[in-house]
Design an enzyme around this catalytic site. Structure first.
Site, PDB file in Angstrom:
ATOM      1  N   HIS A  51       0.820  -1.223   0.000  1.00  0.00           N
ATOM      2  CA  HIS A  51       0.000   0.000   0.000  1.00  0.00           C
ATOM      3  C   HIS A  51       0.850   1.267   0.000  1.00  0.00           C
ATOM      4  CE1 HIS A  51      -4.218  -1.423   0.508  1.00  0.00           C
ATOM      5  NE2 HIS A  51      -3.613  -2.500   0.979  1.00  0.00           N
TER       6      HIS A  51
ATOM      7  N   ASP B 222      -7.835  -1.737  -1.007  1.00  0.00           N
ATOM      8  CA  ASP B 222      -8.716  -2.681  -0.307  1.00  0.00           C
ATOM      9  C   ASP B 222     -10.146  -2.239  -0.562  1.00  0.00           C
ATOM     10  OD1 ASP B 222      -6.463  -3.913   0.710  1.00  0.00           O
ATOM     11  OD2 ASP B 222      -6.520  -2.842   2.612  1.00  0.00           O
TER      12      ASP B 222
ATOM     13  N   GLU C 225      -6.368 -12.621   0.835  1.00  0.00           N
ATOM     14  CA  GLU C 225      -7.356 -11.580   1.177  1.00  0.00           C
ATOM     15  C   GLU C 225      -8.298 -11.316   0.012  1.00  0.00           C
ATOM     16  OE1 GLU C 225      -5.048  -8.164   2.327  1.00  0.00           O
ATOM     17  OE2 GLU C 225      -3.923  -9.301   3.810  1.00  0.00           O
TER      18      GLU C 225
ATOM     19  N   HIS D 153      -8.095  -7.358  -1.224  1.00  0.00           N
ATOM     20  CA  HIS D 153      -6.860  -6.628  -1.562  1.00  0.00           C
ATOM     21  C   HIS D 153      -6.462  -6.878  -3.017  1.00  0.00           C
ATOM     22  CE1 HIS D 153      -2.636  -5.148  -0.643  1.00  0.00           C
ATOM     23  NE2 HIS D 153      -2.442  -5.858  -1.755  1.00  0.00           N
TER      24      HIS D 153
HETATM   25  C1  LIG Z   1      -4.537  -6.488   6.006  1.00  0.00           C
HETATM   26  C2  LIG Z   1      -4.811  -5.632   4.851  1.00  0.00           C
HETATM   27  N1  LIG Z   1      -5.412  -4.393   5.193  1.00  0.00           N
HETATM   28  C3  LIG Z   1      -3.657  -5.414   3.900  1.00  0.00           C
HETATM   29  O1  LIG Z   1      -3.595  -4.376   3.319  1.00  0.00           O
HETATM   30  N2  LIG Z   1      -2.766  -6.392   3.713  1.00  0.00           N
HETATM   31  C4  LIG Z   1      -1.671  -6.231   2.808  1.00  0.00           C
HETATM   32  C5  LIG Z   1      -0.978  -7.502   2.503  1.00  0.00           C
HETATM   33  C6  LIG Z   1      -0.692  -5.191   3.274  1.00  0.00           C
HETATM   34  O2  LIG Z   1      -0.505  -4.964   4.460  1.00  0.00           O
HETATM   35  O3  LIG Z   1      -0.067  -4.628   2.366  1.00  0.00           O
HETATM   36 ZN   LIG Z   2      -4.610  -4.263   1.240  1.00  0.00          ZN
END
Ligand SMILES: C[C@@H](N)C(=O)N[C@H](C)C(=O)O
Ligand SMILES: [Zn+2]
Length: 254
Positions: A133, A140, A202, A205
């Site tokens: 991110h 997400d 997920e 995501h």
């Molecule tokens: C947990 C979730 N919000 C998320 O974004 N997971 C990915 C893998 C991340 O942390 O980049």
């Molecule tokens: Zn994510």
């Protein structure tokens, strides 16, 4: 180190920009509400190329389901926010198991952290291994219908459990559970059609152009080599002072 972090990055230099107001926005933003350190950055930024693909995915959705929207739960996440959320999730997990974060044994901390990192990326400051991110290339999301009701996907975004695995409900027998899988598939269909890859653990995501995307392409498409288009966005735009446009009332979930 996660396997996708071996992928080299050649950042294309696209700027971050606020997503369009045609999306349904999670408000208040879940991590901002917890006090996560965003500074002057918005969690609703994406790299412009990723933003445009997300827009195209929503347009495609609306050809199949009139009036439906993509609900954006989270997008850009500076590394200090990633660190804050990993620690927050560890504390919450400890609490749920009747443990106190401050008094965990080394083994307990290691076991809990392994659960957290099954879903959250490592908050790495190394430019070769940015959290997805933090590149502005990951998002997400879920879906809302024409009445702005969130579609039930069978588990909440960020839930630390097997129900978060995209195909968890694939072999379910009840009609309701089958609908969870069908809606997850619809979300995948609109995103994959616009070049996104989904995180293996997920259902919510998706990313385009980050290391995970490149690594998943390598595995799935049998490419000989892969290069990520986006690295840590803050390294490129650390001097930018993005203007946060107010989100109209109509898009804010009460
Ligand atoms: C947990 C979730 N919000 C998320 O974004 N997971 C990915 C893998 C991340 O942390 O980049
Ligand atoms: Zn994510």
């Amino acid at each position: 180190m996660k396997p996708y972090q071996i992928i080299p990055i050649a950042d294309c230099g696209e700027p971050l920009a606020e997503i369009s107001q045609s999306f349904f926005i999670q408000a208040p933003h879940a991590y901002q509400a917890l006090g996560a350190p965003y500074g002057n950055k918005s969690p609703f930024y994406l790299r412009t190329g990723v933003r445009d693909r997300l827009q195209a995915a929503q347009n495609f959705l609306q050809t199949m389901r009139a009036g439906w929207q993509i609900k954006v739960f989270d997008a850009y996440r500076p590394i200090p926010v990633q660190r804050f959320m990993v620690e927050h999730t560890l504390c919450e997990l400890a609490k749920a198991q009747g443990l106190d974060r401050q008094h965990l044994s080394a083994q307990q901390e290691q076991e809990l952290m392994a659960q957290v990192l099954q879903f959250w990326a490592i908050p790495s400051d190394d430019p070769n291994t940015p959290p997805p991110h933090s590149t502005g290339a990951a998002v997400d999301i879920t879906l809302v219908d024409r009445d702005r009701q969130e579609i039930n996907m069978g588990s909440a975004i960020d839930e630390i459990s097997d129900r978060s695995f995209p195909n968890y409900f694939e072999t379910a027998t009840s009609a309701e559970a089958r609908s969870f899988h069908a809606y997850r598939e619809l979300l995948l269909q609109i995103m994959a059609a616009h070049g996104f890859q989904r995180h293996p653990n997920e259902w919510w995501h998706f990313s385009y152009g980050d290391q995970m995307w490149a690594w998943l392409n390598l595995k799935e498409l049998g490419q000989a080599k892969a290069i990520a288009k986006y690295g840590d966005a803050n390294r490129i735009f650390c001097d930018s002072r993005p203007i946060l446009e107010p989100i109209p009332e109509i898009l804010i979930e009460k």
